[in-house]
Design an enzyme around this catalytic site. Sequence first.
Site, PDB file in Angstrom:
ATOM      1  N   LYS A 129       0.424  -1.513   0.230  1.00  0.00           N
ATOM      2  CA  LYS A 129       0.047   0.124  -0.067  1.00  0.00           C
ATOM      3  C   LYS A 129       0.444   0.862   0.072  1.00  0.00           C
ATOM      4  O   LYS A 129       0.502   1.935  -0.416  1.00  0.00           O
ATOM      5  CB  LYS A 129      -0.962   0.141   1.152  1.00  0.00           C
ATOM      6  CG  LYS A 129      -1.701   1.162   1.776  1.00  0.00           C
ATOM      7  CD  LYS A 129      -2.718   0.975   2.678  1.00  0.00           C
ATOM      8  CE  LYS A 129      -3.337   0.238   2.883  1.00  0.00           C
ATOM      9  NZ  LYS A 129      -5.553   0.745   2.198  1.00  0.00           N
TER      10      LYS A 129
ATOM     11  N   ARG B 165      -3.407  -1.620  -6.685  1.00  0.00           N
ATOM     12  CA  ARG B 165      -2.179  -2.284  -6.736  1.00  0.00           C
ATOM     13  C   ARG B 165      -3.019  -3.892  -7.387  1.00  0.00           C
ATOM     14  O   ARG B 165      -3.906  -3.337  -8.248  1.00  0.00           O
ATOM     15  CB  ARG B 165      -2.505  -3.548  -4.818  1.00  0.00           C
ATOM     16  CG  ARG B 165      -4.124  -3.787  -4.619  1.00  0.00           C
ATOM     17  CD  ARG B 165      -3.916  -4.151  -3.467  1.00  0.00           C
ATOM     18  NE  ARG B 165      -5.604  -4.823  -2.873  1.00  0.00           N
ATOM     19  CZ  ARG B 165      -5.535  -5.101  -1.995  1.00  0.00           C
ATOM     20  NH1 ARG B 165      -5.158  -4.381  -1.060  1.00  0.00           N
ATOM     21  NH2 ARG B 165      -7.605  -5.016  -2.192  1.00  0.00           N
TER      22      ARG B 165
ATOM     23  N   ARG C 225       1.364 -48.088 -10.024  1.00  0.00           N
ATOM     24  CA  ARG C 225       1.572 -48.604  -8.960  1.00  0.00           C
ATOM     25  C   ARG C 225       0.692 -50.422  -8.902  1.00  0.00           C
ATOM     26  O   ARG C 225      -0.285 -50.112  -8.588  1.00  0.00           O
ATOM     27  CB  ARG C 225       0.714 -48.070  -7.723  1.00  0.00           C
ATOM     28  CG  ARG C 225       1.666 -46.538  -7.346  1.00  0.00           C
ATOM     29  CD  ARG C 225       0.425 -45.916  -5.854  1.00  0.00           C
ATOM     30  NE  ARG C 225      -0.358 -44.930  -6.734  1.00  0.00           N
ATOM     31  CZ  ARG C 225       0.289 -43.626  -6.914  1.00  0.00           C
ATOM     32  NH1 ARG C 225       0.117 -42.980  -5.517  1.00  0.00           N
ATOM     33  NH2 ARG C 225      -0.755 -43.049  -7.946  1.00  0.00           N
TER      34      ARG C 225
ATOM     35  N   ARG D  76       6.231 -49.308 -11.186  1.00  0.00           N
ATOM     36  CA  ARG D  76       7.003 -49.702 -10.178  1.00  0.00           C
ATOM     37  C   ARG D  76       6.765 -50.608  -9.333  1.00  0.00           C
ATOM     38  O   ARG D  76       4.644 -51.378  -9.355  1.00  0.00           O
ATOM     39  CB  ARG D  76       6.524 -49.268  -8.884  1.00  0.00           C
ATOM     40  CG  ARG D  76       7.229 -49.205  -7.543  1.00  0.00           C
ATOM     41  CD  ARG D  76       6.707 -48.079  -6.056  1.00  0.00           C
ATOM     42  NE  ARG D  76       5.589 -48.750  -5.475  1.00  0.00           N
ATOM     43  CZ  ARG D  76       4.400 -47.678  -5.152  1.00  0.00           C
ATOM     44  NH1 ARG D  76       5.072 -46.172  -4.118  1.00  0.00           N
ATOM     45  NH2 ARG D  76       2.733 -47.740  -4.751  1.00  0.00           N
TER      46      ARG D  76
ATOM     47  N   GLU E 244      13.941 -43.387  -1.910  1.00  0.00           N
ATOM     48  CA  GLU E 244      11.958 -43.202  -0.960  1.00  0.00           C
ATOM     49  C   GLU E 244      12.913 -43.083   0.102  1.00  0.00           C
ATOM     50  O   GLU E 244      12.644 -43.647   1.345  1.00  0.00           O
ATOM     51  CB  GLU E 244      10.955 -43.602  -1.647  1.00  0.00           C
ATOM     52  CG  GLU E 244      11.096 -45.267  -1.749  1.00  0.00           C
ATOM     53  CD  GLU E 244      10.203 -45.964  -1.768  1.00  0.00           C
ATOM     54  OE1 GLU E 244       9.162 -45.214  -1.704  1.00  0.00           O
ATOM     55  OE2 GLU E 244      10.003 -46.866  -2.684  1.00  0.00           O
TER      56      GLU E 244
ATOM     57  N   GLY F 271      10.764 -40.450  -4.599  1.00  0.00           N
ATOM     58  CA  GLY F 271       9.402 -40.921  -3.847  1.00  0.00           C
ATOM     59  C   GLY F 271       9.599 -40.186  -2.739  1.00  0.00           C
ATOM     60  O   GLY F 271       9.608 -40.216  -1.531  1.00  0.00           O
ATOM     61  N   THR F 272       9.171 -38.900  -3.086  1.00  0.00           N
ATOM     62  CA  THR F 272       9.142 -37.810  -1.845  1.00  0.00           C
ATOM     63  C   THR F 272       8.103 -38.000  -0.282  1.00  0.00           C
ATOM     64  O   THR F 272       9.286 -37.522   0.816  1.00  0.00           O
ATOM     65  CB  THR F 272       9.037 -36.574  -2.363  1.00  0.00           C
ATOM     66  OG1 THR F 272       8.318 -36.799  -2.998  1.00  0.00           O
ATOM     67  CG2 THR F 272      10.477 -35.852  -3.011  1.00  0.00           C
ATOM     68  N   ASN F 273       6.441 -38.858  -0.851  1.00  0.00           N
ATOM     69  CA  ASN F 273       6.356 -38.959  -0.011  1.00  0.00           C
ATOM     70  C   ASN F 273       6.959 -40.192   1.498  1.00  0.00           C
ATOM     71  O   ASN F 273       6.461 -39.498   2.165  1.00  0.00           O
ATOM     72  CB  ASN F 273       4.922 -39.785  -0.107  1.00  0.00           C
ATOM     73  CG  ASN F 273       3.966 -38.968  -0.849  1.00  0.00           C
ATOM     74  OD1 ASN F 273       4.064 -38.060  -1.443  1.00  0.00           O
ATOM     75  ND2 ASN F 273       2.693 -40.057  -1.141  1.00  0.00           N
ATOM     76  N   ASP F 274       7.458 -41.104   0.792  1.00  0.00           N
ATOM     77  CA  ASP F 274       8.119 -41.898   1.824  1.00  0.00           C
ATOM     78  C   ASP F 274       9.365 -41.462   2.576  1.00  0.00           C
ATOM     79  O   ASP F 274      10.028 -41.318   3.446  1.00  0.00           O
ATOM     80  CB  ASP F 274       8.429 -43.448   1.094  1.00  0.00           C
ATOM     81  CG  ASP F 274       7.235 -43.673   1.201  1.00  0.00           C
ATOM     82  OD1 ASP F 274       6.004 -43.450   1.847  1.00  0.00           O
ATOM     83  OD2 ASP F 274       6.813 -45.515   1.063  1.00  0.00           O
TER      84      ASP F 274
ATOM     85  N   CYS G  87       8.252 -38.515  -8.403  1.00  0.00           N
ATOM     86  CA  CYS G  87       7.294 -38.806  -8.261  1.00  0.00           C
ATOM     87  C   CYS G  87       6.490 -38.810  -6.457  1.00  0.00           C
ATOM     88  O   CYS G  87       6.864 -38.618  -5.829  1.00  0.00           O
ATOM     89  CB  CYS G  87       6.923 -39.991  -8.220  1.00  0.00           C
ATOM     90  SG  CYS G  87       7.503 -41.513  -7.980  1.00  0.00           S
TER      91      CYS G  87
END
Lengths: 898, 898
Positions: free
Chosen positions: B36, B362, B583, B639, B767, B788-791, B853
């Site tokens: 602002k 803005r 999977r 996989r 992973e 395997g970024t989840n695990d 993935c």
Amino acid sequence: MTSVTTSVPTTVRWVYAFGGGSADGGAQMKDLLGGKGANLAEMSSLGLPVPPGFTITTQACNHFYAQGRSYPADLRGQVDAALKRVEALVGKGFGDAANPLLVSVRSGARASMPGMMDTVLNLGLNDRTVEGLATLAGDRRFAFDSYRRFIQMYSNVVLGLDHHVFEEILDDRKDVLGVAVDTALSADDWRGIVDQYKSEVERELGHPFPQDPQEQLWGAVGAVFDSWMNDRAQFYRRLHDIPEAWGTAVNIQSMVFGNMGDTSATGVAFTRNPSTGENRLYGEFLINAQGEDVVAGIRTPQSLTRASREEMGETSLSMEEAMPTVYEEFRETVGRLERHYRDMQDIEFTVERGRLYMLQTRNGKRTAKAALKVAVDMANEGLISRDEAVLRVDPASLDQLLHPTIDPDAERKVIATGLPASPGAATGKIVFTAEAAEREGAVEPVILVRDETSPEDIRGMDAARGIVTARGGMTSHAAVVARGMGRPCVSGAGELAIDAAAGEMRARGRVWRAGDIITIDGSLGEILAGATAMIEPELSGDFGVLMAWADSVRRLKVRANAETPLDARTARQFGAEGIGLVRTEHMFFDEVRLAAVREMILADDEAGRRAPLERILPMQRGDFVELLKIMDGYPVTFRLLDPPLHEFLPHSEADVAAVAKSTGLDAAKLLRRAAELRETNPMLGHRGCRLGVSYPEIYEMQVRAIIEAACEVAAGGLAAPRPEIMHPLVAKAEEMDFLRALTDRVAKQVMAERGVTIDYSVGAMIELPRAALCADGLARSAEFFSFGTNDLTQTTFGISRDDSGRFLNAYLAKGIFEKDPFVSIDVEGVGALVRLGAERGRAVRPDVKLGICGEHGGDPATIAFCESVGLDYVSCSAYRVPIARLAAAHAALNARKV
Amino acid sequence: MTSVTTSVPTTVRWVYAFGGGSADGGAQMKDLLGGKGANLAEMSSLGLPVPPGFTITTQACNHFYAQGRSYPADLRGQVDAALKRVEALVGKGFGDAANPLLVSVRSGARASMPGMMDTVLNLGLNDRTVEGLATLAGDRRFAFDSYRRFIQMYSNVVLGLDHHVFEEILDDRKDVLGVAVDTALSADDWRGIVDQYKSEVERELGHPFPQDPQEQLWGAVGAVFDSWMNDRAQFYRRLHDIPEAWGTAVNIQSMVFGNMGDTSATGVAFTRNPSTGENRLYGEFLINAQGEDVVAGIRTPQSLTRASREEMGETSLSMEEAMPTVYEEFRETVGRLERHYRDMQDIEFTVERGRLYMLQTRNGKRTAKAALKVAVDMANEGLISRDEAVLRVDPASLDQLLHPTIDPDAERKVIATGLPASPGAATGKIVFTAEAAEREGAVEPVILVRDETSPEDIRGMDAARGIVTARGGMTSHAAVVARGMGRPCVSGAGELAIDAAAGEMRARGRVWRAGDIITIDGSLGEILAGATAMIEPELSGDFGVLMAWADSVRRLKVRANAETPLDARTARQFGAEGIGLVRTEHMFFDEVRLAAVREMILADDEAGRRAPLERILPMQRGDFVELLKIMDGYPVTFRLLDPPLHEFLPHSEADVAAVAKSTGLDAAKLLRRAAELRETNPMLGHRGCRLGVSYPEIYEMQVRAIIEAACEVAAGGLAAPRPEIMHPLVAKAEEMDFLRALTDRVAKQVMAERGVTIDYSVGAMIELPRAALCADGLARSAEFFSFGTNDLTQTTFGISRDDSGRFLNAYLAKGIFEKDPFVSIDVEGVGALVRLGAERGRAVRPDVKLGICGEHGGDPATIAFCESVGLDYVSCSAYRVPIARLAAAHAALNARKV
């Protein structure tokens, strides 16, 4: 660094000759020649009577495996030349029908692997040379006995036939002839048996037994190489951390015969007693026998010395008495070997018609007790330095000394007696097979009871708490292996009549069945009925001397993991320099406390939690006062509440009902809360400092208990207490900042209330990969790191220790894991994180104190790793403290060498 | 690098003036002045009519928090000087009873945070200056109305009093006076109310309402700084990834009044339509009103343009018609602003007695659809480049376009209509409170129905699938926030009579209760009964144009995670360049296959497992053929079996009995096997490639199915299939070697059988932390890595995603986590492992193909990270493919800038 071009030799030397007063190799060439080959070369160079021969190198073995099981092109020529040299030295010809040279073919790796590898004796015999041998020896019976032994060994080892088929032929023939013992068989009997053996081989394999000595020789060389990869060898290597890449050498040596009548003999000797370390020649021999007869346990061997014979109460003459001249030569020779090698020697020898031959020398395996005594004695004798003495004792072997022995005042209901083959005592259920030992030993203590053991039994022996054999001597397979493993063993208990198939044994008129409890005393050679009271070993004498030497050289401090006053006192007694891990929640399982803990878990809000916490506070404080007092100024690391709360709740409906009834807690609420708290993966759940972040009042109570306890101890005029407050399962710098602020806030408050200043510190347990990776961030609030390598191994590998049993053995069996990563740190992966964590922590806080706690803290290989990373201390269970102290000394000494 | 000494200025400038045709700052100084403040300065410099004022910097805010909530020492002097400048420019005095300067005090952070922060208007009024204002304005009623507004706002924002107490006083007074609307109150009525307000303040606080304008001013400045840390602001920051360290500026500006009669007005405008992007002035205004009246939704505002009024069917005059001269000036001004800023502007303005004042400009928030159209239009107009157009569209916002809309052929049972406040459609259960939305929305879809929304409702709005309000316009709080969140919203549905306490609403004679299902169409502003058929959005027009521009600049490939032919086709339609994750076990849950899988699990040995695997083989092959065909030459990563076997078994006794009955399997055996396979921490258990190592026959079957499928597709004359065979949960090089050998062995065999060569590759799913740390070893056998970024997040943090709900919110609330690490990659920890893995893998195999993935694959922040590491591709769910494509383009363009 400039790049170096490796010059490739135009020809590789695959074969090293020895014998005749000289040798191509020497003792320092174990990597290339194996232990046996290197020592045969060394003995030859020393001018000792070694039958001439030659060694095919371990490099050839590695070439063999690298090139799809094929030999180097120029190996055959080098072997031919070496064989010619042997022929020249002994004046016989390989395959010469009139004057045949016979050889032994033996494996020999860099490290001794007793019984793991295959051996062939009397090689070179065939239908023609056997007649020449008969003529040369003037003993036709001996020649045909040797031939049948050769056929049997060669067929088993090289051709892959089961040795039972030969034993059956022999037994049948003895039945037909009506004789009971082998010695009653005549030359012609043996000749007939040889014919039957040859027919059997041809029937089984479809081609005759090889008559060509060259074919025999190369078959045997290939079998030795092959044996490097057999299951037994692989298992032994894994057990003893021997890399597969070492390979085995092959030793080909002209045969000498201990079985050419009563002026011949064969035996094994140790320059000092391998059980006690006593500085006296120790061993056994057999007149008119081949070497395998001594270790096979078929005949009971005789003592080497008169003194020993008299002590054992034996009647048959000792070697000292039976062959005094050869004995004197032998005594002088082995004394020279011990001085030369500066260590206790394990020797094999043969006397052929009054002439002594040295077949092997090596540093002798020994019990931990013997290792201690030999090391301390030799240092005191001036033979080795004190540092060398420290390095001579394997830290892991101390475990044997720290095991309980039978209380001398306990009643001993002796079932049977045998030889004191491996010291220590153990109680367990009787099992009669190695398989049962493996299976049941995983669940409860077992004692493996066998007629005799063989290399196939090694897993079962490892799984058993103790081993009993009915046959075999002090150097039988069972005895040697049990000593190596630190298992108590009674061997040669001939009173026992074992019927493994029926699952029972008889002795002195009584029957004992599989599953019955017995106790064995491996130091006295006794087998006792039932379980017997045990006592702790006394840690003094040689142990105390050597540990003092070790302490004077080590850099790493050693602490213990301890929760109870008993643990803490034991730890101090074993030399712990503080407590590295107090699992504060262990004190929550006491019945009174558990009720308060459960009330806290059931509370709906913070106020509801604070009331029961108030009740727990004085109890925790009391525990902590005691630990701090026992540690008398040494640091004590208190780890705050770690397990998930559901571990404190009953789970099944029945348990819940029982708890509800006894405590007055609401059963429905208990059940609901237990269900609410249940987790899919508790290892990765709401635990560790996550509890302290969610319920700060719990950690506040614990910090208060610690600081109040320290104030109380400080006020008591004792050494200033040094509490270290550790937050478990930290992952993020922001988390550590929060916990540090919480800790300091409570500590300041308590110190102000009490008017006492406490030198406390606050740290993080590094047990998550992220904590190690981001240790720089953690170090801004953490004054110390303790690497919790148990959980760090679980998360780094993604392996739950509780669940790993299903696949870890398959992984070990397939060689994917060399060692169980929960026993010895995985240096490549978990170790990389520890190293990173240490480096990054120090980058931000150069004086951050670094240690490890958990199972690995007592593992010598892990301790060596900790030294290499420069950690400040290791912490392990109280009983492993001496092991850790010695391992730390080894690590420091080995680091100096580099 | 040489070290640079930072020169410390002797005085820090904390205050930047603007107005009167010049300014100390400019649009590029957002970091220091907030959005602002920077834009007010910019507009002043452009010579636009901006009421003079000054900005206290964000740096002062940070100083305030760093120094325990105290102001910089020299701030007061700088404020005094700036205030003097304002007094000079407007010719009034702050606190001058005769000629009072009134100011507004507003927050203004670097990023817009609508409604999150507090504002005070009319500051400077007191019992004396109110009389001056009355005289100056010639309107006593206006002056006392302003004074009561000021007391109410100031008491609420600065003094912490609940605004309800003031509303009650006002309502009571109106009841007493018998009037219904505020406009019916006279000057004296307001004066009486002011007295009551002041008494109330004194009663509540124990001291009078502050009369000193300086005290008022500093109270307000402190309140703005304080508001940076209030709960709403913290939640908003977390939702929009705004760092706390940015701080807020404070804007102090001379007041202008839109409520000085019918020649005064106040309004908000967008230079283009923020819902559709249409290039036409869009907005609302109210005659004789203050700014807050427009957004508060109390009065229904009027259109700016005649065309818009006519389209909406409104009767009250548009600004274009009501104040044509001012409108023309306004139109020119906002056109100039759009060209100056080169983006669609969101403007606030006031007309005071016929004179235009610009209060804010803005870059306007817009729907994804509008963002697309504005970006494409502006690029086509030549205002911006195509790359800029690509960067103008927030990838995450595409999610709105990819959501379903109501099938035009579906029957629409309209309950009520309102304004089309935020596009898209949603179905869910009615909830009437934000708390209920939060609670129930976690379980099933809900629609939040409210009279109006306020910043306190923001969590509930986020939890709901859609929002309905009975009051408020297109720029009401509900509308603005819903558009920002991508939630469909119908606002101002005045037909609805909502009784939240009773849990019901009435419309057109019918009653709807909490829990009833409704559907809303935010694009048309309709509320429909029940659930309604939805259709997929058409992805063409502006979308297609912009995505083509994005594709032309991105480097990262984008693949989809897909198991079914439907998923695979959707993925292709959304532009996926292959499948990054099949999977394979998802195909095991079909009933017929599940029976075979269970039979396999119950088998006692390998032979017993091979029979059912034989039956599964053709089914898997069939699935794989279809996927490879759909992907038509694009790579497909299969996989192999990943979950633990117990996931395929029934667990409760009842389930077991049912399965036993329907399949003929032995119930007792099923139960026993399920118990045997149960795991403490299944996430860290016997799963992934550990199954392939333990039961190679399973992986052999799957590899066979893949290669056979590829052979079949290759033979069909389609594009050459590119199967990639991925082994999950690999931790060790030796494991990967084993799996590689297994894969190649089977593949070779199948290719030989079929006489076809397949261009397959073999890789590892990374992973586990150890896999990343030891990626060099893995790369010797793995041709590709898929992170395997989840695990990997689960193991790196030691957090089970299934169990994290219990503490992750506490961690987010305490600021220990800035973002949920399962949604956006933790760059510092997990990211460090991905980077290490990529580097170490490439060191051994420079052309190792690298991708990720899992959930993170569709997250723009994660994709930016993947670009920085130089991965080859990302793989995400089919619906996120367009988001990933655009995010990849952003990442590539942003990387060029650096």
